[in-house]
Design an enzyme around this catalytic site. Structure first.
Site, PDB file in Angstrom:
ATOM      1  N   HIS A  28      14.542  85.162  58.265  1.00  0.00           N
ATOM      2  CA  HIS A  28      14.957  85.227  56.862  1.00  0.00           C
ATOM      3  C   HIS A  28      15.616  83.929  56.433  1.00  0.00           C
ATOM      4  O   HIS A  28      16.044  83.124  57.261  1.00  0.00           O
ATOM      5  CB  HIS A  28      15.910  86.412  56.617  1.00  0.00           C
ATOM      6  CG  HIS A  28      17.297  86.183  57.142  1.00  0.00           C
ATOM      7  ND1 HIS A  28      18.272  85.587  56.392  1.00  0.00           N
ATOM      8  CD2 HIS A  28      17.847  86.463  58.333  1.00  0.00           C
ATOM      9  CE1 HIS A  28      19.391  85.511  57.108  1.00  0.00           C
ATOM     10  NE2 HIS A  28      19.148  86.045  58.296  1.00  0.00           N
ATOM     11  N   CYS A  29      15.669  83.751  55.128  1.00  0.00           N
ATOM     12  CA  CYS A  29      16.428  82.661  54.519  1.00  0.00           C
ATOM     13  C   CYS A  29      17.323  83.315  53.474  1.00  0.00           C
ATOM     14  O   CYS A  29      17.701  84.468  53.628  1.00  0.00           O
ATOM     15  CB  CYS A  29      15.503  81.592  53.945  1.00  0.00           C
ATOM     16  SG  CYS A  29      14.324  82.199  52.707  1.00  0.00           S
ATOM     17  N   ALA A  30      17.635  82.633  52.412  1.00  0.00           N
ATOM     18  CA  ALA A  30      18.509  83.228  51.397  1.00  0.00           C
ATOM     19  C   ALA A  30      17.831  84.383  50.680  1.00  0.00           C
ATOM     20  O   ALA A  30      18.409  85.459  50.522  1.00  0.00           O
ATOM     21  CB  ALA A  30      18.966  82.167  50.394  1.00  0.00           C
TER      22      ALA A  30
END
Length: 177
Positions: A98-100
């Protein structure tokens, strides 16, 4: 590189162009943050690696025990292979990326990781499932906010130091703070 213009003041930054092909693979799926939470809290949680590919926006919280490597560190096959060799042992069943927001960096990295795992795996061998956490850290933070066993806000210097060393690719001075 493409030029992005952000914010009211016209802040400019360079961002690499990446093609988001993550959901084109039948083996790559989106996993809701609530499902990630349940997985991490279950007995199967021991076989889960959470890969957070945020860079400058990593500050402000993360899933406890995650591995933090910026998405750009997955651009080269050799770097992806090194990550697989050092971080994905035989007991890993699921890799949650995941990222933001999990709209660009997370899916890009998950696809790169899945592609390299598939190319390196022997026919018929069992490889970990690679998933993208839906809505990224911002979505997960809402669901996991009150669960201190799952989240960290890096107020602890040793936690921050650990992640700073990770951002350097495991190299560098552990006495950053």
């Amino acid at each position: 590189m493409s030029m992005l213009r952000l914010g009211v003041r016209g802040l400019r930054c360079q961002a690499p162009k990446r093609t988001v092909v993550a959901m084109a693979s039948p083996r790559l799926r989106a996993m809701p943050a609530r499902e990630v939470k349940n997985l991490l809290q279950s007995e199967a949680g021991a076989g889960v690696v959470v890969l957070d590919v945020r860079d400058y926006d990593f500050e402000g919280g993360h899933i406890r025990g995650c591995i933090n490597r910026p998405a750009a560190s997955f651009d080269k096959d050799a770097d992806v292979d090194k990550f697989i060799d050092t971080e994905l042992g035989p007991g890993v069943k699921t890799v949650v990326v995941h990222c933001a927001l999990s709209q660009v960096r997370g899916p890009y990295t998950a696809q790169r990781l899945l592609s390299r795992i598939q190319k390196r795996s022997a026919v018929g061998s069992q490889s970990p499932e690679v998933v993208v956490m839906s809505r990224g850290w911002l979505g997960a933070a809402q669901i996991m906010a009150e669960d201190e066993d799952l989240t960290c806000t890096c107020q602890d210097a040793s936690c921050y130091r650990q992640h700073a060393v990770q951002m350097l690719g495991g190299e560098g001075d552990a006495n950053i703070l």
